[in-house]
Write an enzyme that holds these catalytic residues in place. Structure first.
Site, PDB file in Angstrom:
ATOM      1  N   ALA A 158       1.109   3.996   7.386  1.00  0.00           N
ATOM      2  CA  ALA A 158       1.438   5.395   7.615  1.00  0.00           C
ATOM      3  C   ALA A 158       0.199   6.209   7.996  1.00  0.00           C
ATOM      4  O   ALA A 158       0.303   7.379   8.350  1.00  0.00           O
ATOM      5  CB  ALA A 158       2.096   5.998   6.384  1.00  0.00           C
ATOM      6  N   ASN A 217       0.816  -1.195   0.000  1.00  0.00           N
ATOM      7  CA  ASN A 217       0.000   0.000   0.000  1.00  0.00           C
ATOM      8  C   ASN A 217       0.863   1.265   0.000  1.00  0.00           C
ATOM      9  O   ASN A 217       1.072   1.875  -1.045  1.00  0.00           O
ATOM     10  CB  ASN A 217      -0.967  -0.014   1.185  1.00  0.00           C
ATOM     11  CG  ASN A 217      -1.941   1.137   1.151  1.00  0.00           C
ATOM     12  OD1 ASN A 217      -1.890   2.000   0.278  1.00  0.00           O
ATOM     13  ND2 ASN A 217      -2.835   1.189   2.105  1.00  0.00           N
ATOM     14  N   ASP A 218       1.401   1.622   1.163  1.00  0.00           N
ATOM     15  CA  ASP A 218       2.150   2.880   1.267  1.00  0.00           C
ATOM     16  C   ASP A 218       3.296   2.980   0.267  1.00  0.00           C
ATOM     17  O   ASP A 218       3.610   4.069  -0.215  1.00  0.00           O
ATOM     18  CB  ASP A 218       2.709   3.031   2.683  1.00  0.00           C
ATOM     19  CG  ASP A 218       1.604   3.268   3.698  1.00  0.00           C
ATOM     20  OD1 ASP A 218       0.563   3.830   3.303  1.00  0.00           O
ATOM     21  OD2 ASP A 218       1.772   2.898   4.867  1.00  0.00           O
ATOM     22  N   VAL A 219       3.925   1.828  -0.047  1.00  0.00           N
ATOM     23  CA  VAL A 219       5.100   1.874  -0.929  1.00  0.00           C
ATOM     24  C   VAL A 219       4.735   2.170  -2.374  1.00  0.00           C
ATOM     25  O   VAL A 219       5.603   2.312  -3.222  1.00  0.00           O
ATOM     26  CB  VAL A 219       5.909   0.561  -0.872  1.00  0.00           C
ATOM     27  CG1 VAL A 219       6.441   0.333   0.523  1.00  0.00           C
ATOM     28  CG2 VAL A 219       5.092  -0.617  -1.348  1.00  0.00           C
ATOM     29  N   THR A 220       3.399   2.279  -2.672  1.00  0.00           N
ATOM     30  CA  THR A 220       2.996   2.618  -4.032  1.00  0.00           C
ATOM     31  C   THR A 220       2.348   3.990  -4.089  1.00  0.00           C
ATOM     32  O   THR A 220       1.892   4.422  -5.141  1.00  0.00           O
ATOM     33  CB  THR A 220       1.959   1.599  -4.552  1.00  0.00           C
ATOM     34  OG1 THR A 220       0.790   1.697  -3.719  1.00  0.00           O
ATOM     35  CG2 THR A 220       2.492   0.193  -4.504  1.00  0.00           C
TER      36      THR A 220
END
Lengths: 103, 465
Positions: B435, B394-397
């Site tokens: 996050a 999720n956050d890494v995209t």
């Protein structure tokens, strides 16, 4: 004046940190998990201290409190050594290149 | 018996073998040989130590029994553990190294004659400092790793536990540890040594409880590093080269991994260690409360899109590990390849719960490692790819990291998933990631949300292919 042996050990220590630094940077990121498990296994070389603590100085009573701690440390380190190396072996065996023959 | 010089040379040899063990990991082909070097190094170290002690009486038999008991437990765990549980296994193993360091330090303290460090109550100052440091770092490693283990295993909530004045308390405890070591050296009174160990145990707990689940890659690497420094401290006490070399190697290895993980999140090491992401910056997450349009689809849509694509990039994340979806994923990729689709995998450095977590899971599912790429290697390929299949990440995209300076993750390197022609996002709901911020990607025109469990959805797609 003679150099304290401590300085020699400190030199080994500092140089090893540098070796570790360069060697670990060259580890491919896909093998970072095996890196952690193998470093974990080799840090169990602390077992040599445990063996000395457990066996040496056993004059009359081997279950002296100092020896007991040595024996306890042996068990813990042994779990780590076998567990660490074997699980690393198991992981590394899974890393395969593209198969050319199948499918 | 064996002469001290010869003994030292054997320890040096095992030290060198350990270096080669790490060196082998520079590529998967040489890694297996490297591991063998490590095992040989360990066998040499243990072998010569036993010979050097030179007593083959009752103590020796106990030693063999304990080695066998510990070894079988270790082997049993190593063969039984599922690959998804690797992070907690490593945390658990770290705790054992830490505790072993504490035990060895205690026995050296109680019985210094054995190690030629002086006599009880009159131990050499240098040795005393070394063993106190070893014991203290070992104790922090032990309790810290236990907490990390509990959090990773889900036996304890993964959310950060913070309270008022936490960092000051840790600081004070840290100062007390230093003071105690100083005092111990001055007085040589046993009780200070015990208090030192107890306070270090407490400090280990307090240091790790404020750190949340997705920061675990940093924590595990850090504890890895600590276990190395503890071993090095004991190595100095015992004047043992193998231990000193190993401690330095492991210590720097863990430190580098922590650095790589921090960089992967664009956060400073202290920011992670002081805990709680977004504790200071809640503003940007609050304002995105209103409903935005989302396109959602089903397995058939996804199958259709991917079957007609010429290239697909798979982006796995922790959700894949939780759902155990790696095998299903590989089957889906096999099916796609039969249709002539080119498939690769993109891995973010902090995907998962430990460094390299995703790579191991994919390797377990028989994905060849030359189809798996790191962020820098593959990020430019998204622009030319037809479909990005995001599974459990999720956050890494989140493209917000590149566009919104207000966002807590601004500046974090992210995978440029949004540049591909269409994005398939497998997720159970629209809830934000670790996050705590909304992912802009959900609302893009080229994104199709697939609301389901990662494994179930992947299996459904296989069926419709």
């Amino acid at each position: 004046m003679e150099i304290d042996p401590f300085i020699f050990r400190l030199s080994i220590f500092i140089l090893s940190i540098f070796i570790g630094y360069y060697v670990v940077w060259s580890v491919t990121p896909s093998l970072h998990t095996p890196l952690m498990s193998v470093t974990n296994a080799i840090s169990s070389v602390i077992i040599v201290g445990a063996i000395i603590a457990a066996l040496a100085g056993e004059s009359e009573n081997i279950f002296d409190s100092a020896n007991i701690f040595g024996f306890l440390a042996i068990i813990l380190a042994a779990v780590n050594i076998f567990g660490g190396f074997l699980v690393t072996q198991r992981m590394l065996a899974m890393y395969k290149k593209k198969r050319k023959d199948k499918k | 018996m064996i002469s001290a010089n010869l003994l030292a040379i054997f320890y040096l040899i095992s030290g060198v073998l350990f270096i080669l063990a790490l060196r082998g990991l520079s590529s998967p082909e040489t890694s297996r040989q490297g591991n063998l070097f490590g095992i040989i190094g360990m066998a040499i170290a243990i072998g010569v130590t036993i010979i050097s002690v030179g007593s083959f009486s009752t103590g020796f038999i106990y030693l063999l029994i304990l080695l066998l008991v510990g070894g079988s437990i270790g082997a049993f765990i190593a063969f039984k553990i599922p690959m998804t549980a690797m992070p907690e296994l490593v945390a658990g193993f770290h705790s054992l190294v830490g505790l072993a360091a504490v035990f060895v330090a205690i026995s050296a303290f109680l019985n210094p004659e054995v190690f030629k460090l002086g006599s009880p109550g009159n131990i050499k100052i240098a040795s005393l400092i070394e063993m106190s440091l070893g014991a203290s770092i070992g104790a922090i490693t032990f309790t810290g790793s236990v907490i990390a283990f509990l959090k990773l295993r889900g036996l304890m909530s993964g959310s950060p536990i913070t309270f008022f004045g936490q960092h000051y308390l840790n600081l004070i405890l840290g100062l007390i540890v230093v003071g105690l070591i100083f005092y111990l050296c001055k007085t040589q009174v046993n009780n200070w040594f015990w208090i030192l160990i107890i306070i270090s145990f407490l400090l280990g707990v307090l240091l790790i409880i404020p750190i949340g689940g997705a920061d675990m890659p940093v924590v595990i690497s850090m504890l890895n590093s600590y276990s190395g420094w503890a071993a090095a401290g004991i190595g100095f006490t015992l004047e043992n080269t193998a231990l000193i070399i190993t401690g330095a190697l492991v210590g720097s290895s863990g430190a580098i991994l922590s650095y790589i993980m921090c960089k992967g999140m664009n956060r400073s090491f202290f920011n992670v260690i002081l805990g709680g992401w977004g504790a200071t910056d809640q503003t940007s997450s609050k304002k995105s409360g209103e409903q935005k349009p989302v396109k959602s689809g089903n397995a058939d849509d996804a199958a259709f899109l991917m079957k007609n694509a010429s290239s697909v990039i798979i982006v796995p994340g922790y959700g894949m590990a939780v759902a155990q979806a790696q095998h299903a994923l590989r089957e889906m990729v096999d099916a796609l390849k039969k249709n002539g689709v080119k498939v690769t995998y993109a891995i973010h450095p902090v995907a998962g719960r430990m460094p390299g977590h995703m790579n191991v899971l994919l390797a377990e599912a028989n994905v060849p490692y030359d189809e798996v790429f790191e962020l820098e290697e593959i990020n430019n390929d998204f622009a030319n790819c037809d479909v990005a299949y995001v599974i459990g990440a999720n956050d890494v995209t989140n493209p917000v990291a590149k566009t919104d300076p207000q966002s807590p993750i601004y500046g974090m390197p992210v995978l440029d998933v949004e540049k591909s022609k269409s994005v398939l996002f497998v997720k159970r709901s629209l809830s934000p990631g670790y996050a705590g911020i909304d992912n802009d990607l959900f609302y893009r025109d080229n994104t199709l949300m697939l609301f389901a469990d990662a494994k179930k959805m992947t299996e459904d797609i296989i069926k419709s292919l």
